[in-house]
Design a protein around this motif. Structure first.
Motif, PDB file in Angstrom:
ATOM      1  N   ASP A 167      25.252  15.060 -41.265  1.00  0.00           N
ATOM      2  CA  ASP A 167      26.495  14.699 -41.952  1.00  0.00           C
ATOM      3  C   ASP A 167      27.697  15.474 -41.398  1.00  0.00           C
ATOM      4  OD1 ASP A 167      25.376  17.048 -42.870  1.00  0.00           O
ATOM      5  OD2 ASP A 167      26.055  16.806 -44.945  1.00  0.00           O
ATOM      6  N   ARG A 168      27.431  16.327 -40.390  1.00  0.00           N
ATOM      7  CA  ARG A 168      28.528  17.105 -39.794  1.00  0.00           C
ATOM      8  C   ARG A 168      29.236  16.314 -38.697  1.00  0.00           C
ATOM      9  NH1 ARG A 168      26.112  22.379 -37.441  1.00  0.00           N
ATOM     10  NH2 ARG A 168      24.358  21.052 -36.882  1.00  0.00           N
ATOM     11  N   LYS A 169      30.308  16.896 -38.176  1.00  0.00           N
ATOM     12  CA  LYS A 169      31.002  16.288 -37.036  1.00  0.00           C
ATOM     13  C   LYS A 169      30.145  16.436 -35.781  1.00  0.00           C
ATOM     14  CE  LYS A 169      35.920  16.702 -38.161  1.00  0.00           C
ATOM     15  NZ  LYS A 169      36.051  17.679 -39.276  1.00  0.00           N
ATOM     16  N   ALA A 170      30.244  15.451 -34.885  1.00  0.00           N
ATOM     17  CA  ALA A 170      29.455  15.476 -33.649  1.00  0.00           C
ATOM     18  C   ALA A 170      29.699  16.765 -32.867  1.00  0.00           C
ATOM     19  CB  ALA A 170      29.799  14.260 -32.794  1.00  0.00           C
ATOM     20  N   ALA A 171      30.954  17.224 -32.837  1.00  0.00           N
ATOM     21  CA  ALA A 171      31.297  18.413 -32.037  1.00  0.00           C
ATOM     22  C   ALA A 171      30.505  19.635 -32.507  1.00  0.00           C
ATOM     23  CB  ALA A 171      32.793  18.686 -32.139  1.00  0.00           C
ATOM     24  N   GLU A 172      30.302  19.750 -33.825  1.00  0.00           N
ATOM     25  CA  GLU A 172      29.550  20.903 -34.351  1.00  0.00           C
ATOM     26  C   GLU A 172      28.083  20.805 -33.970  1.00  0.00           C
ATOM     27  OE1 GLU A 172      30.187  21.515 -38.594  1.00  0.00           O
ATOM     28  OE2 GLU A 172      32.244  20.797 -38.355  1.00  0.00           O
ATOM     29  N   ILE A 173      27.528  19.584 -34.022  1.00  0.00           N
ATOM     30  CA  ILE A 173      26.116  19.401 -33.669  1.00  0.00           C
ATOM     31  C   ILE A 173      25.899  19.726 -32.187  1.00  0.00           C
ATOM     32  CG2 ILE A 173      24.205  17.738 -33.567  1.00  0.00           C
ATOM     33  CD1 ILE A 173      25.514  16.286 -35.954  1.00  0.00           C
ATOM     34  N   VAL A 174      26.820  19.258 -31.338  1.00  0.00           N
ATOM     35  CA  VAL A 174      26.679  19.522 -29.899  1.00  0.00           C
ATOM     36  C   VAL A 174      26.799  21.019 -29.606  1.00  0.00           C
ATOM     37  CG1 VAL A 174      27.604  19.047 -27.600  1.00  0.00           C
ATOM     38  CG2 VAL A 174      27.539  17.241 -29.298  1.00  0.00           C
ATOM     39  N   ARG A 175      27.662  21.703 -30.333  1.00  0.00           N
ATOM     40  CA  ARG A 175      27.797  23.148 -30.146  1.00  0.00           C
ATOM     41  C   ARG A 175      26.469  23.833 -30.502  1.00  0.00           C
ATOM     42  NH1 ARG A 175      32.967  23.719 -32.255  1.00  0.00           N
ATOM     43  NH2 ARG A 175      32.058  24.047 -34.303  1.00  0.00           N
ATOM     44  N   ASP A 176      25.841  23.392 -31.607  1.00  0.00           N
ATOM     45  CA  ASP A 176      24.542  23.952 -31.983  1.00  0.00           C
ATOM     46  C   ASP A 176      23.482  23.677 -30.918  1.00  0.00           C
ATOM     47  OD1 ASP A 176      25.329  25.154 -34.263  1.00  0.00           O
ATOM     48  OD2 ASP A 176      24.282  23.808 -35.649  1.00  0.00           O
ATOM     49  N   MET A 177      23.585  22.520 -30.265  1.00  0.00           N
ATOM     50  CA  MET A 177      22.620  22.208 -29.197  1.00  0.00           C
ATOM     51  C   MET A 177      22.754  23.228 -28.075  1.00  0.00           C
ATOM     52  SD  MET A 177      23.146  18.068 -29.211  1.00  0.00           S
ATOM     53  CE  MET A 177      22.091  17.691 -27.828  1.00  0.00           C
ATOM     54  N   GLY A 178      23.983  23.560 -27.731  1.00  0.00           N
ATOM     55  CA  GLY A 178      24.242  24.564 -26.691  1.00  0.00           C
ATOM     56  C   GLY A 178      23.712  25.928 -27.092  1.00  0.00           C
TER      57      GLY A 178
ATOM     58  N   ASP B 184      24.885   7.703 -21.511  1.00  0.00           N
ATOM     59  CA  ASP B 184      25.309   7.344 -20.157  1.00  0.00           C
ATOM     60  C   ASP B 184      25.124   8.597 -19.305  1.00  0.00           C
ATOM     61  OD1 ASP B 184      26.619   6.910 -17.782  1.00  0.00           O
ATOM     62  OD2 ASP B 184      28.408   6.010 -18.684  1.00  0.00           O
ATOM     63  N   ASN B 185      24.015   8.643 -18.581  1.00  0.00           N
ATOM     64  CA  ASN B 185      23.658   9.862 -17.841  1.00  0.00           C
ATOM     65  C   ASN B 185      24.614  10.115 -16.680  1.00  0.00           C
ATOM     66  OD1 ASN B 185      22.122  12.154 -17.247  1.00  0.00           O
ATOM     67  ND2 ASN B 185      20.805  11.029 -15.838  1.00  0.00           N
ATOM     68  N   ARG B 186      25.192   9.031 -16.114  1.00  0.00           N
ATOM     69  CA  ARG B 186      26.119   9.207 -15.001  1.00  0.00           C
ATOM     70  C   ARG B 186      27.369   9.959 -15.470  1.00  0.00           C
ATOM     71  NH1 ARG B 186      25.928   6.597 -10.078  1.00  0.00           N
ATOM     72  NH2 ARG B 186      24.197   5.360 -10.866  1.00  0.00           N
ATOM     73  N   ALA B 187      27.912   9.506 -16.603  1.00  0.00           N
ATOM     74  CA  ALA B 187      29.143  10.129 -17.112  1.00  0.00           C
ATOM     75  C   ALA B 187      28.858  11.377 -17.939  1.00  0.00           C
ATOM     76  CB  ALA B 187      29.913   9.113 -17.953  1.00  0.00           C
ATOM     77  N   GLY B 188      27.584  11.550 -18.369  1.00  0.00           N
ATOM     78  CA  GLY B 188      27.268  12.701 -19.210  1.00  0.00           C
ATOM     79  C   GLY B 188      27.756  12.539 -20.639  1.00  0.00           C
ATOM     80  N   VAL B 189      27.821  11.277 -21.071  1.00  0.00           N
ATOM     81  CA  VAL B 189      28.396  10.968 -22.385  1.00  0.00           C
ATOM     82  C   VAL B 189      27.362  10.241 -23.243  1.00  0.00           C
ATOM     83  CG1 VAL B 189      30.159   9.563 -23.550  1.00  0.00           C
ATOM     84  CG2 VAL B 189      30.749  10.826 -21.477  1.00  0.00           C
ATOM     85  N   LEU B 190      27.254  10.636 -24.504  1.00  0.00           N
ATOM     86  CA  LEU B 190      26.426   9.870 -25.435  1.00  0.00           C
ATOM     87  C   LEU B 190      27.311   8.781 -26.039  1.00  0.00           C
ATOM     88  CD1 LEU B 190      23.828   9.302 -26.921  1.00  0.00           C
ATOM     89  CD2 LEU B 190      24.325  11.181 -28.479  1.00  0.00           C
TER      90      LEU B 190
ATOM     91  N   ILE C  48      28.009  21.011 -23.643  1.00  0.00           N
ATOM     92  CA  ILE C  48      26.870  21.938 -23.537  1.00  0.00           C
ATOM     93  C   ILE C  48      27.106  22.929 -22.397  1.00  0.00           C
ATOM     94  CG2 ILE C  48      24.381  22.107 -22.994  1.00  0.00           C
ATOM     95  CD1 ILE C  48      24.003  19.498 -24.559  1.00  0.00           C
ATOM     96  N   ARG C  49      27.706  22.448 -21.302  1.00  0.00           N
ATOM     97  CA  ARG C  49      27.948  23.337 -20.161  1.00  0.00           C
ATOM     98  C   ARG C  49      28.946  24.450 -20.480  1.00  0.00           C
ATOM     99  NH1 ARG C  49      26.840  21.161 -14.209  1.00  0.00           N
ATOM    100  NH2 ARG C  49      27.102  23.400 -13.982  1.00  0.00           N
ATOM    101  N   LYS C  50      29.775  24.243 -21.518  1.00  0.00           N
ATOM    102  CA  LYS C  50      30.688  25.331 -21.936  1.00  0.00           C
ATOM    103  C   LYS C  50      29.897  26.524 -22.467  1.00  0.00           C
ATOM    104  CE  LYS C  50      34.634  22.467 -23.213  1.00  0.00           C
ATOM    105  NZ  LYS C  50      35.275  21.792 -24.362  1.00  0.00           N
ATOM    106  N   ILE C  51      28.667  26.255 -22.964  1.00  0.00           N
ATOM    107  CA  ILE C  51      27.848  27.329 -23.544  1.00  0.00           C
ATOM    108  C   ILE C  51      26.768  27.800 -22.567  1.00  0.00           C
ATOM    109  CG2 ILE C  51      26.329  27.944 -25.484  1.00  0.00           C
ATOM    110  CD1 ILE C  51      27.922  25.751 -27.084  1.00  0.00           C
ATOM    111  N   VAL C  52      26.052  26.857 -21.949  1.00  0.00           N
ATOM    112  CA  VAL C  52      25.075  27.203 -20.900  1.00  0.00           C
ATOM    113  C   VAL C  52      25.456  26.391 -19.671  1.00  0.00           C
ATOM    114  CG1 VAL C  52      22.655  27.328 -20.244  1.00  0.00           C
ATOM    115  CG2 VAL C  52      23.264  27.474 -22.657  1.00  0.00           C
TER     116      VAL C  52
END
Ligand SMILES: [Zn+2]
Length: 325
Positions: free
Chosen positions: A36-47, A76-82, A99-103
């Motif tokens: 239920d969170r914003k996508a940006a927060e979930i992606v940060r947690d993935m990193g 879209d693996n070419r663009a790196g975008v979900l 994700i690359r901003k973190i790892v």
């Protein structure tokens, strides 16, 4: 030895693990996705989860050759975008760059069902053969097609939607917009629907007894359990389910003739009650001439690790293909 990180983005849990270059899982961690969170927060947690699991493996980030992400929907693996993910708030999310901003290692994306099929092909039930199809019978029906140990994605990376060929024309509506898809009859959801319908028609059926008179408690196990008690109504539900499942699997076999067809998901906990009749029916329905080798049906082996290991091995395959992550 190179190492890889696999991230499994699920609607409930977010998991990550480190594997060696052969797909052997060295360590893993899991947190709640809280979708239920914003996508940006979930992606940060993935990193951060990737960062933690690399530290737990006692590796420095530069020892990680690449990171793979398995997610629902269409990456879209070419663009790196979900581009889109069912049940999750993702729409055109630049997952790679975030994700690359973190790892700061190469990041590759792929559909979760495809990476689970790849995991079975690399270290699981189909590791000894080049071609396999994995079918997961869960809430829906998911799967992936592996040809020569590689995910068959089609020209647009959207292939392998095994749940969505029509098995019963004009049947139950499907989430995809068609009617009577394989998923509508062979998912756990489809089996539960048919079990409840049969119980309503037959108040004398032992299905009622198995769920203590409460039909909201019917699960994919219920019909099998009542059938074991000798209930004829439940046996008919099981027989019909097996018949349709065999037709669906035989369609896949006839199209692609993989050496191995791997089945997984909760319904497979029935073991031989499911497997023995299923194998014999698919053998019978498959388009085999006399003396022609038959596709083998095996149970999935990777369980809850399929997403992590498959994502890591997908990243390995992308690096081998020279893709930029
Ligand atoms: Zn469908």
């Amino acid at each position: 030895m190179r190492h890889f990180v696999g991230i499994d983005l699920g609607g409930t849990n977010l998991k990550a693990g480190v594997t060696d270059e052969n797909g052997v899982l060295l360590c893993k961690e899991s947190i709640k996705t809280r979708a239920d969170r914003k996508a940006a927060e979930i992606v940060r947690d993935m990193g951060y989860l990737a960062q933690n699991v690399i530290a737990s493996a006692k590796l420095s980030p530069d020892r990680i050759a690449a990171i793979g992400v398995g997610s629902p929907g269409t990456p879209d693996n070419r663009a790196g975008v979900l581009l889109y993910a069912n049940n999750l708030p993702f729409l055109n999310v630049p997952m790679r760059s975030e994700i690359r901003k973190i790892v700061d290692r190469p990041v590759f994306l792929e559909n979760d069902a495809n990476v689970a099929a790849l995991a079975e092909s690399v270290t699981g039930a189909a590791a000894d053969v080049p071609d396999s199809i994995t079918v997961t019978l869960g809430t829906g029906v998911g799967g992936g097609i592996i040809l020569d140990h590689r995910i068959h994605g089609g020209f647009n990376h959207a292939a392998g939607e095994i749940g969505h060929f029509v098995l019963v024309q004009g049947g139950e509506p499907c989430t995809c917009g068609r009617r009577g898809c394989f998923e509508t009859v062979c998912s756990a959801t489809g089996l539960v629907r048919e079990t409840v319908a049969a119980a309503r028609l037959h108040p004398e059926s032992r299905i009622h007894q198995v769920v203590g008179g409460d039909l909201s408690r019917v699960s994919a196990r219920t019909a099998f359990e009542a059938a074991r008690l000798g209930d004829a109504v439940a046996q008919r539900v099981v027989d019909r389910y097996l018949e349709l499942l065999a037709e669906g699997l035989a369609n896949l076999v006839n199209l692609l003739m993989p050496q191995v067809l791997v089945i997984g998901g909760g319904v497979c906990n029935e073991g031989d009650a499911l497997l023995v009749p299923l194998r014999s029916q698919v053998d019978h329905l498959g388009y085999y001439g006399p003396g022609v080798a038959k596709t083998e049906i095996r149970l999935a082996k990777m369980g809850n690790d399929a997403g992590i290991v498959g994502a890591a091995m997908m990243a390995r395959a992308c690096l081998a293909d020279g893709l930029a992550g």
